[in-house]
Design a protein around this motif. Structure first.
Motif, PDB file in Angstrom:
ATOM      1  N   PHE A  20       0.819  -1.206   0.000  1.00  0.00           N
ATOM      2  CA  PHE A  20       0.000   0.000   0.000  1.00  0.00           C
ATOM      3  C   PHE A  20       0.855   1.259   0.000  1.00  0.00           C
ATOM      4  O   PHE A  20       0.504   2.265  -0.619  1.00  0.00           O
ATOM      5  CB  PHE A  20      -0.935   0.015   1.213  1.00  0.00           C
ATOM      6  CG  PHE A  20      -1.843   1.218   1.246  1.00  0.00           C
ATOM      7  CD1 PHE A  20      -3.008   1.246   0.500  1.00  0.00           C
ATOM      8  CD2 PHE A  20      -1.522   2.328   2.014  1.00  0.00           C
ATOM      9  CE1 PHE A  20      -3.844   2.362   0.515  1.00  0.00           C
ATOM     10  CE2 PHE A  20      -2.351   3.438   2.036  1.00  0.00           C
ATOM     11  CZ  PHE A  20      -3.510   3.450   1.283  1.00  0.00           C
ATOM     12  N   PHE A  35      -2.522   1.514  -8.653  1.00  0.00           N
ATOM     13  CA  PHE A  35      -3.936   1.235  -8.451  1.00  0.00           C
ATOM     14  C   PHE A  35      -4.662   1.189  -9.800  1.00  0.00           C
ATOM     15  O   PHE A  35      -5.415   0.269 -10.094  1.00  0.00           O
ATOM     16  CB  PHE A  35      -4.529   2.322  -7.549  1.00  0.00           C
ATOM     17  CG  PHE A  35      -5.958   2.097  -7.144  1.00  0.00           C
ATOM     18  CD1 PHE A  35      -6.516   0.821  -7.102  1.00  0.00           C
ATOM     19  CD2 PHE A  35      -6.755   3.176  -6.780  1.00  0.00           C
ATOM     20  CE1 PHE A  35      -7.833   0.623  -6.717  1.00  0.00           C
ATOM     21  CE2 PHE A  35      -8.069   2.995  -6.387  1.00  0.00           C
ATOM     22  CZ  PHE A  35      -8.607   1.716  -6.362  1.00  0.00           C
ATOM     23  N   TYR A  94      -1.741   3.492  -5.242  1.00  0.00           N
ATOM     24  CA  TYR A  94      -2.693   3.477  -4.131  1.00  0.00           C
ATOM     25  C   TYR A  94      -2.414   4.641  -3.185  1.00  0.00           C
ATOM     26  O   TYR A  94      -3.334   5.306  -2.704  1.00  0.00           O
ATOM     27  CB  TYR A  94      -2.598   2.156  -3.363  1.00  0.00           C
ATOM     28  CG  TYR A  94      -3.186   0.969  -4.067  1.00  0.00           C
ATOM     29  CD1 TYR A  94      -4.514   0.597  -3.863  1.00  0.00           C
ATOM     30  CD2 TYR A  94      -2.413   0.206  -4.952  1.00  0.00           C
ATOM     31  CE1 TYR A  94      -5.064  -0.504  -4.505  1.00  0.00           C
ATOM     32  CE2 TYR A  94      -2.953  -0.899  -5.606  1.00  0.00           C
ATOM     33  CZ  TYR A  94      -4.279  -1.250  -5.380  1.00  0.00           C
ATOM     34  OH  TYR A  94      -4.819  -2.334  -6.023  1.00  0.00           O
ATOM     35  N   GLU A 136      -0.881   7.616  -3.654  1.00  0.00           N
ATOM     36  CA  GLU A 136      -1.245   8.936  -4.149  1.00  0.00           C
ATOM     37  C   GLU A 136      -2.758   9.094  -4.236  1.00  0.00           C
ATOM     38  O   GLU A 136      -3.304  10.150  -3.870  1.00  0.00           O
ATOM     39  CB  GLU A 136      -0.622   9.185  -5.527  1.00  0.00           C
ATOM     40  CG  GLU A 136      -0.934  10.562  -6.088  1.00  0.00           C
ATOM     41  CD  GLU A 136      -0.294  10.814  -7.441  1.00  0.00           C
ATOM     42  OE1 GLU A 136      -0.482  11.916  -7.985  1.00  0.00           O
ATOM     43  OE2 GLU A 136       0.383   9.899  -7.963  1.00  0.00           O
ATOM     44  N   PHE A 137      -3.437   8.062  -4.697  1.00  0.00           N
ATOM     45  CA  PHE A 137      -4.886   8.156  -4.878  1.00  0.00           C
ATOM     46  C   PHE A 137      -5.602   8.374  -3.549  1.00  0.00           C
ATOM     47  O   PHE A 137      -6.378   9.329  -3.390  1.00  0.00           O
ATOM     48  CB  PHE A 137      -5.415   6.893  -5.552  1.00  0.00           C
ATOM     49  CG  PHE A 137      -6.915   6.891  -5.730  1.00  0.00           C
ATOM     50  CD1 PHE A 137      -7.508   7.605  -6.758  1.00  0.00           C
ATOM     51  CD2 PHE A 137      -7.725   6.175  -4.856  1.00  0.00           C
ATOM     52  CE1 PHE A 137      -8.898   7.617  -6.914  1.00  0.00           C
ATOM     53  CE2 PHE A 137      -9.104   6.182  -5.006  1.00  0.00           C
ATOM     54  CZ  PHE A 137      -9.688   6.898  -6.035  1.00  0.00           C
ATOM     55  N   PHE A 138      -5.333   7.493  -2.587  1.00  0.00           N
ATOM     56  CA  PHE A 138      -6.068   7.591  -1.322  1.00  0.00           C
ATOM     57  C   PHE A 138      -5.597   8.786  -0.491  1.00  0.00           C
ATOM     58  O   PHE A 138      -6.399   9.364   0.264  1.00  0.00           O
ATOM     59  CB  PHE A 138      -5.941   6.282  -0.544  1.00  0.00           C
ATOM     60  CG  PHE A 138      -6.771   5.172  -1.126  1.00  0.00           C
ATOM     61  CD1 PHE A 138      -8.145   5.155  -0.963  1.00  0.00           C
ATOM     62  CD2 PHE A 138      -6.180   4.156  -1.865  1.00  0.00           C
ATOM     63  CE1 PHE A 138      -8.922   4.143  -1.511  1.00  0.00           C
ATOM     64  CE2 PHE A 138      -6.941   3.136  -2.420  1.00  0.00           C
ATOM     65  CZ  PHE A 138      -8.316   3.142  -2.247  1.00  0.00           C
ATOM     66  N   GLY A 139      -4.342   9.169  -0.635  1.00  0.00           N
ATOM     67  CA  GLY A 139      -3.873  10.368   0.047  1.00  0.00           C
ATOM     68  C   GLY A 139      -4.579  11.606  -0.476  1.00  0.00           C
ATOM     69  O   GLY A 139      -5.011  12.474   0.288  1.00  0.00           O
ATOM     70  N   THR A 140      -4.720  11.687  -1.814  1.00  0.00           N
ATOM     71  CA  THR A 140      -5.401  12.816  -2.434  1.00  0.00           C
ATOM     72  C   THR A 140      -6.883  12.836  -2.085  1.00  0.00           C
ATOM     73  O   THR A 140      -7.454  13.893  -1.777  1.00  0.00           O
ATOM     74  CB  THR A 140      -5.229  12.778  -3.965  1.00  0.00           C
ATOM     75  OG1 THR A 140      -3.832  12.792  -4.280  1.00  0.00           O
ATOM     76  CG2 THR A 140      -5.915  13.971  -4.620  1.00  0.00           C
ATOM     77  N   ILE A 141      -7.518  11.669  -2.137  1.00  0.00           N
ATOM     78  CA  ILE A 141      -8.946  11.580  -1.805  1.00  0.00           C
ATOM     79  C   ILE A 141      -9.189  12.004  -0.359  1.00  0.00           C
ATOM     80  O   ILE A 141     -10.130  12.754  -0.055  1.00  0.00           O
ATOM     81  CB  ILE A 141      -9.479  10.155  -2.045  1.00  0.00           C
ATOM     82  CG1 ILE A 141      -9.474   9.814  -3.534  1.00  0.00           C
ATOM     83  CG2 ILE A 141     -10.878  10.003  -1.461  1.00  0.00           C
ATOM     84  CD1 ILE A 141     -10.360  10.728  -4.373  1.00  0.00           C
ATOM     85  N   ALA A 142      -8.330  11.545   0.550  1.00  0.00           N
ATOM     86  CA  ALA A 142      -8.475  11.923   1.961  1.00  0.00           C
ATOM     87  C   ALA A 142      -8.338  13.431   2.129  1.00  0.00           C
ATOM     88  O   ALA A 142      -9.081  14.053   2.893  1.00  0.00           O
ATOM     89  CB  ALA A 142      -7.441  11.195   2.815  1.00  0.00           C
ATOM     90  N   ASN A 170      -4.651  11.982   5.472  1.00  0.00           N
ATOM     91  CA  ASN A 170      -4.045  12.622   4.303  1.00  0.00           C
ATOM     92  C   ASN A 170      -2.560  12.916   4.523  1.00  0.00           C
ATOM     93  O   ASN A 170      -1.714  12.572   3.691  1.00  0.00           O
ATOM     94  CB  ASN A 170      -4.805  13.902   3.982  1.00  0.00           C
ATOM     95  CG  ASN A 170      -4.043  14.830   3.053  1.00  0.00           C
ATOM     96  OD1 ASN A 170      -3.626  15.909   3.471  1.00  0.00           O
ATOM     97  ND2 ASN A 170      -3.850  14.430   1.810  1.00  0.00           N
ATOM     98  N   LEU A 195      -0.294   9.735   4.768  1.00  0.00           N
ATOM     99  CA  LEU A 195      -0.054   9.120   3.460  1.00  0.00           C
ATOM    100  C   LEU A 195       0.884   9.971   2.617  1.00  0.00           C
ATOM    101  O   LEU A 195       1.790   9.450   1.952  1.00  0.00           O
ATOM    102  CB  LEU A 195      -1.381   8.900   2.732  1.00  0.00           C
ATOM    103  CG  LEU A 195      -2.345   7.891   3.379  1.00  0.00           C
ATOM    104  CD1 LEU A 195      -3.610   7.763   2.546  1.00  0.00           C
ATOM    105  CD2 LEU A 195      -1.680   6.529   3.545  1.00  0.00           C
TER     106      LEU A 195
END
Length: 238
Positions: free
Chosen positions: A16, A23, A33, A35-41, A63, A66
């Protein structure tokens, strides 16, 4: 956040936290994964802040944690350490919003939004401009001062310094739920959008353009909430 280099290396090798673990890919851009979830958070946290929702702080912690590992792997070490600052301020904001003094409570027993006194806003902005020129002067000459580390001159020494300094200042205004914080965020996000677009990182530029609209909504929503308070509640103090 007390990880040594070896500990960090071991952690980001976990699937992860490894930016090489993709991802999905869109328009030729491989999205990890991390960058995506860090940005979304980060986007969720900002959206919740605009709604004066206290959950913006714990999600903001996700955020910054990550992004701490993300920046470590792309060698953006100053940004990595900036996440430590944001980690601490997210904890401060979470506590401040949920533990207001008696005269600061809103109907949810959380810190209510409030205005700064005009003179305080002016002082904050003067401090920000002063800090911008000090850091800007350093950034403008940093390639001469440390040529072995910074082989190229800073692209936007003063604009970049303004974004950095005002982001730090405005974070503390957010902690105290000051409505004026959104005015500064709009300006900061607009400048950041311009810089990132010119430098060719257009996905990040698009993200900050969206942040401009979120900040505008946050300003409108916080002003609306302030107007919903009774006259007795609307005591302007810092």
């Amino acid at each position: 956040m007390g990880f040594g280099n070896q500990g960090l290396g071991q952690l980001y090798r976990m699937s992860f936290f490894d930016i090489n673990n993709i991802f999905f890919e869109t328009m030729g851009y491989p999205m990890s994964y991390l960058e995506f979830f860090g940005t979304i958070a980060g986007a969720i946290a900002i959206g919740l802040s605009a709604k004066a929702n206290v959950w913006s702080w714990p999600i903001g912690i996700i955020n910054v944690v990550l992004f701490f590992f993300l920046f470590y792997q792309v060698q953006l070490y100053p940004d990595m350490f900036l996440q430590v600052f944001f980690f601490v301020t997210n904890l401060m904001g979470w506590w401040r919003w949920t533990h207001p003094k008696e005269f600061e409570e809103d109907r949810k027993h959380e810190l209510r939004v409030s205005y700064m006194k005009p003179v305080q806003f002016i002082v904050v902005f003067i401090l920000g401009i002063t800090g911008t020129f000090l850091f800007g002067a350093l950034a403008e000459n940093i390639h001469d001062i440390f040529p072995q580390i910074f082989s190229k001159p800073s692209a936007f020494p003063y604009l970049d310094s303004f974004v950095t300094v005002m982001s730090i200042i405005t974070t503390f205004l957010m902690i105290n739920k000051k409505i004026e914080s959104w005015i500064i965020w709009i300006l900061v996000d607009a400048i950041a959008t311009y810089m990132y677009f010119v430098k060719g990182i257009k996905f990040v530029a698009l993200e900050y353009l969206v942040f401009c609209f979120i900040a505008a909504f946050g300003l409108w929503n916080w002003m609306r909430e302030y107007r919903s308070y009774s006259p007795v509640e609307n005591v302007r103090e810092y």
